[in-house]
Design a protein around this motif. Structure first.
Motif, PDB file in Angstrom:
ATOM      1  N   CYS A  77      33.163 -11.628  44.801  1.00 30.27           N
ATOM      2  CA  CYS A  77      34.025 -10.704  43.896  1.00 30.27           C
ATOM      3  C   CYS A  77      33.282 -10.745  42.432  1.00 30.27           C
ATOM      4  O   CYS A  77      33.672  -9.761  41.563  1.00 30.27           O
ATOM      5  CB  CYS A  77      35.306 -11.680  43.534  1.00 30.27           C
ATOM      6  N   GLY A  78      32.200 -11.352  42.067  1.00 23.65           N
ATOM      7  CA  GLY A  78      31.394 -11.288  40.956  1.00 23.65           C
ATOM      8  C   GLY A  78      32.144 -11.994  39.824  1.00 23.65           C
ATOM      9  O   GLY A  78      33.162 -12.376  40.065  1.00 23.65           O
ATOM     10  N   LYS A  79      31.412 -12.350  38.793  1.00 19.95           N
ATOM     11  CA  LYS A  79      32.063 -12.798  37.545  1.00 19.95           C
ATOM     12  C   LYS A  79      31.671 -12.327  36.636  1.00 19.95           C
ATOM     13  O   LYS A  79      30.221 -11.895  36.114  1.00 19.95           O
ATOM     14  CB  LYS A  79      31.743 -14.342  37.934  1.00 19.95           C
ATOM     15  N   VAL A  80      32.123 -12.573  35.197  1.00 19.61           N
ATOM     16  CA  VAL A  80      31.620 -12.184  33.768  1.00 19.61           C
ATOM     17  C   VAL A  80      31.741 -13.663  33.097  1.00 19.61           C
ATOM     18  O   VAL A  80      32.494 -14.404  33.096  1.00 19.61           O
ATOM     19  CB  VAL A  80      32.579 -11.364  32.928  1.00 19.61           C
ATOM     20  N   ILE A  81      30.395 -13.659  32.440  1.00 18.99           N
ATOM     21  CA  ILE A  81      30.595 -14.590  31.337  1.00 18.99           C
ATOM     22  C   ILE A  81      30.505 -13.964  29.859  1.00 18.99           C
ATOM     23  O   ILE A  81      29.936 -13.093  29.567  1.00 18.99           O
ATOM     24  CB  ILE A  81      28.853 -15.318  31.495  1.00 18.99           C
ATOM     25  N   VAL A  82      31.424 -14.387  29.087  1.00 21.77           N
ATOM     26  CA  VAL A  82      31.922 -13.757  27.782  1.00 21.77           C
ATOM     27  C   VAL A  82      31.663 -14.495  26.464  1.00 21.77           C
ATOM     28  O   VAL A  82      31.848 -15.714  26.500  1.00 21.77           O
ATOM     29  CB  VAL A  82      33.547 -13.696  27.918  1.00 21.77           C
ATOM     30  N   ALA A  83      30.997 -13.501  25.668  1.00 26.15           N
ATOM     31  CA  ALA A  83      30.862 -14.212  24.478  1.00 26.15           C
ATOM     32  C   ALA A  83      31.974 -13.604  23.558  1.00 26.15           C
ATOM     33  O   ALA A  83      32.181 -12.371  23.297  1.00 26.15           O
ATOM     34  CB  ALA A  83      29.623 -13.674  23.815  1.00 26.15           C
ATOM     35  N   THR A  84      32.721 -14.667  22.968  1.00 28.61           N
ATOM     36  CA  THR A  84      33.920 -14.455  22.467  1.00 28.61           C
ATOM     37  C   THR A  84      33.963 -14.233  20.972  1.00 28.61           C
ATOM     38  O   THR A  84      34.612 -13.598  20.165  1.00 28.61           O
ATOM     39  CB  THR A  84      34.812 -15.308  22.479  1.00 28.61           C
ATOM     40  N   ASN A  85      32.578 -14.577  20.092  1.00 24.49           N
ATOM     41  CA  ASN A  85      32.444 -14.256  18.930  1.00 24.49           C
ATOM     42  C   ASN A  85      30.915 -14.181  18.616  1.00 24.49           C
ATOM     43  O   ASN A  85      29.990 -14.248  19.666  1.00 24.49           O
ATOM     44  CB  ASN A  85      32.808 -15.565  18.033  1.00 24.49           C
ATOM     45  N   GLU A  86      30.562 -13.821  17.389  1.00 24.71           N
ATOM     46  CA  GLU A  86      29.181 -13.419  17.044  1.00 24.71           C
ATOM     47  C   GLU A  86      28.053 -14.874  17.245  1.00 24.71           C
ATOM     48  O   GLU A  86      27.022 -14.738  17.629  1.00 24.71           O
ATOM     49  CB  GLU A  86      28.960 -13.251  15.632  1.00 24.71           C
ATOM     50  N   ASN A  87      28.654 -15.938  16.928  1.00 22.52           N
ATOM     51  CA  ASN A  87      27.821 -17.297  17.200  1.00 22.52           C
ATOM     52  C   ASN A  87      27.228 -17.362  18.554  1.00 22.52           C
ATOM     53  O   ASN A  87      26.311 -18.140  18.622  1.00 22.52           O
ATOM     54  CB  ASN A  87      28.648 -18.325  16.425  1.00 22.52           C
ATOM     55  N   GLU A  88      28.354 -16.824  19.607  1.00 24.00           N
ATOM     56  CA  GLU A  88      27.620 -17.083  20.844  1.00 24.00           C
ATOM     57  C   GLU A  88      26.818 -16.111  21.477  1.00 24.00           C
ATOM     58  O   GLU A  88      26.315 -16.233  22.525  1.00 24.00           O
ATOM     59  CB  GLU A  88      29.051 -17.143  21.765  1.00 24.00           C
TER      60      GLU A  88
END
Length: 402
Positions: free
Chosen positions: A87-98
């Protein structure tokens, strides 16, 4: 006398059994499991993700075996009619610091030979319309499966090849002699030419029982989950992960769809005061005394005390757990979540307070001990099995030379 005794009826022990019957088709194999049912602990209490290997140090066991295991696990499922989904996955940066750590993770994925894609916000929202993110990584090879079903098929293959599997057989004593290993359970004595320890949460104790003084203890971390209620499952299409906190050796609270259509959110990582600490009230005095008198426990606590306190507080506060989950999916509310069964991660901890980052395998004279096999061990299990067989062959050749 049997040829091989395997202690531990989880997916790693059963994968070793499969690899043994393929390499030594005439060998007699016995698997001993202390519970009534196979795959009762880490194997049967995880999120069911077929990992890609993006997180792990290039060249490590985890990196190599997760990538290869991702492929071999899917082939195994196809061969034996076990449902899985890529199915695949996403890895998410939720803010600039990440963002810097997200880009480093992307580079690591490339180093590990993976097909990974860096996503801008618009591309990320095409994959997961309800996610809160600035950028993301898409890992198409990630998948989902029921590892218990995989384990039961492995057990079936072992039995079909004249292997024996005995449940309700807790090991009480081990005597590793020249050319022979004697294993005492509460019910019976087993004699074998070679022993493989795949006991998970008890693996360090089994190694010591066999006479090996290893510089580590298994430290249990309880991972607590919630189910997303059916009316809100549409918020998660597949697998959504945060950028891991580099200060803490876990992946953080994430969203995973299961092969049965449920959606899990979690886990947190709470220290357990029992090896099999599946509830908040789980406590065993022997286990507590052992870990609380271990120098590594206090050194670990000093290093991660702030993050550790946050994990414990979140364990007792659904409100804070949800607040953490809302960083990825803002639409989630407390009413949308129902408690789900917890899992326990068997994490090796060294005397100096460091957590063993890679799979940890100890070679004995007539034995091999898999003493650290947390996630992604289920994904990597078939590859771990092959590696163990290679090590057995090397040990046997060395013993002949001696």
């Amino acid at each position: 006398m049997t040829d091989f005794i395997i202690i531990g009826g989880g997916i790693v022990g059963l994968s070793v059994g499969k690899a043994l019957i393929e390499q030594f088709p005439n060998a007699k194999i016995v698997v001993l499991e202390k519970e009534r049912e196979l795959a009762s602990h880490q194997t049967g209490n995880n999120s069911g993700v077929i990992h890609s290997g993006i997180y792990y140090t290039p060249g490590s066991y985890k990196a190599k075996f997760a990538k290869a295991g991702n492929e071999s696990m899917k082939r195994f499922c196809e061969m034996h009619g076990i449902d899985y989904e890529e199915c695949g996955k996403v890895i998410v940066a939720t803010n600039e610091n990440e963002l810097p750590n997200l880009h480093k993770l992307y580079e690591r994925g490339l180093q590990n030979g993976l097909d990974v894609q860096l996503l801008k916000k618009e591309e990320l929202l095409e994959k997961e319309p309800h996610v809160n993110g600035l950028e993301g990584i898409y890992v198409p090879s990630a998948g989902i499966v029921d590892y218990k079903q995989v384990s039961f098929k492995l057990a079936e293959l072992i039995r079909e090849n004249n292997g024996e599997i005995h449940t309700n057989e807790e090991v009480k004593a081990i005597d590793e002699r020249s050319g022979e290993v004697v294993v005492e359970t509460g019910n019976k004595t087993y004699r074998g030419k070679f022993l493989i320890n795949c006991a998970g949460l008890q693996s360090d104790r089994i190694a010591r029982m066999a006479g090996y003084q290893i510089d580590m203890k298994i430290f249990p971390f309880r991972g607590e989950y919630y189910y997303i209620n059916e009316n809100k499952r549409h918020l998660v299409k597949n697998l959504i992960y945060p950028v891991p906190n580099p200060e803490f050796p876990f992946l953080g609270v994430h969203f995973t769809r299961t092969i049965y259509g449920e959606v899990d959110v979690g886990p947190n990582a709470v220290p357990g005061f029992k090896r099999e600490a599946y509830t908040k009230t789980s406590f065993d005095f022997k286990d507590f005394l052992e870990i609380s008198t271990f120098p590594g426990f206090w050194k670990l606590g000093m290093k991660y005390y702030k993050v550790g306190i946050e994990e414990i507080v979140r364990s007792f506060s659904k409100k804070l757990f949800v607040k953490n989950a809302q960083q990825l999916i803002p639409e989630i509310t407390e009413d949308d979540l129902t408690p789900a069964p917890a899992g326990v991660r068997a994490q090796a901890l060294k005397n100096d307070g460091t957590l063993v980052d890679d799979f940890y395998i100890v070679n004995g004279k007539n034995s091999i001990h898999v003493c650290n096999a947390p996630s992604p061990a289920a994904t990597a299990s078939l590859e771990i099995g092959k590696e163990i067989v290679n090590k057995i062959t090397d040990i046997k050749e060395n013993n002949k030379a001696i």
